[in-house]
Design a protein around this motif. Structure first.
Motif, mmCIF file in Angstrom:
data_model
loop_
_atom_site.group_PDB
_atom_site.id
_atom_site.type_symbol
_atom_site.label_atom_id
_atom_site.label_comp_id
_atom_site.label_asym_id
_atom_site.label_seq_id
_atom_site.Cartn_x
_atom_site.Cartn_y
_atom_site.Cartn_z
ATOM 1 N N GLY A 1 0.778 -1.226 0.000
ATOM 2 C CA GLY A 1 0.000 0.000 0.000
ATOM 3 C C GLY A 1 0.806 1.269 0.000
ATOM 4 O O GLY A 1 0.255 2.366 0.018
ATOM 5 N N GLN B 1 -7.272 2.860 -10.502
ATOM 6 C CA GLN B 1 -7.233 1.685 -9.634
ATOM 7 C C GLN B 1 -7.503 0.440 -10.461
ATOM 8 O O GLN B 1 -8.541 0.330 -11.106
ATOM 9 N N THR C 1 -9.757 -0.044 -1.136
ATOM 10 C CA THR C 1 -9.050 0.927 -1.976
ATOM 11 C C THR C 1 -10.044 1.818 -2.709
ATOM 12 O O THR C 1 -9.837 3.033 -2.813
ATOM 13 N N THR D 1 -2.762 0.948 -7.541
ATOM 14 C CA THR D 1 -3.194 2.318 -7.776
ATOM 15 C C THR D 1 -2.089 3.067 -8.504
ATOM 16 O O THR D 1 -0.933 3.010 -8.096
ATOM 17 N N VAL E 1 -3.461 -1.566 -0.440
ATOM 18 C CA VAL E 1 -4.365 -0.486 -0.041
ATOM 19 C C VAL E 1 -3.547 0.698 0.471
ATOM 20 O O VAL E 1 -2.915 0.607 1.525
#
Length: 171
Positions: A31, A87, A99, A138, A153
């Motif tokens: 993340g 994403q 997320t 992401t 995340v």
């Protein structure tokens, strides 16, 4: 204690130690937003003794910015938008739902930021071109350039801190 019992204890201790090291490494990296290398200068800097988690991430399409830009446009990224949070998700991914909430919150809080969710299974060419290895991933896109990425995340505060300087430059 026999020698086989001692050997068993040593093996168990070694496995526990390795699992602990892997768990600590995974928690530190999961993340976390990392900058994306922007050409040979950043890649040379990345190789100069920075810890691996602080090095810029690289993309398969990094050498060919036009190809990455074309892939992003095909996914629906508008280069006129100051910041797009792209994403990559999959249907059975529980962290993807978290997320989605984090990125949707950021895009609703900050003007000039949009959130685009992409189904990785339906866009395999983009997954390969952008070097996506897991979901959720992401990408923070400024205009048509990927500037940061995270696998896992990301924290809301981390995303907000990452988009703020990009919006300042766009203004």
């Amino acid at each position: 204690m026999g020698s086989s019992a001692v050997t068993g204890l040593v093996v168990a201790a070694a496995v526990l130690a390795m699992a602990t090291v892997f768990g600590l490494w995974h928690n530190r990296r999961d993340g976390r937003l990392r900058p994306v290398a922007d050409g040979p200068a950043d890649l040379a800097l990345a190789r100069e003794g920075l810890p691996s988690d602080d090095r810029p991430a690289t993309l398969a399409a990094d050498d060919d910015h036009a190809a990455a830009s074309q892939t992003l446009r095909a996914l629906g990224v508008d280069p006129a938008t100051p910041v797009t949070l792209v994403q990559f998700s999959s249907a059975f991914c529980a962290p993807c739902r978290v997320t989605r909430r984090v990125l949707a919150d950021v895009s609703s809080l900050v003007e000039g930021v949009t959130h685009l969710e992409v189904d990785a299974e339906s866009h395999l060419d983009a997954v390969r071109a952008l070097d996506i290895w897991r979901t959720p991933t992401t990408l923070i896109v400024a205009g048509d350039r990927i500037v940061q990425r995270a696998s896992g995340v990301p924290a809301k505060a981390q995303v907000l801190a990452a988009v703020a300087p990009l919006l300042d430059r766009a203004a």
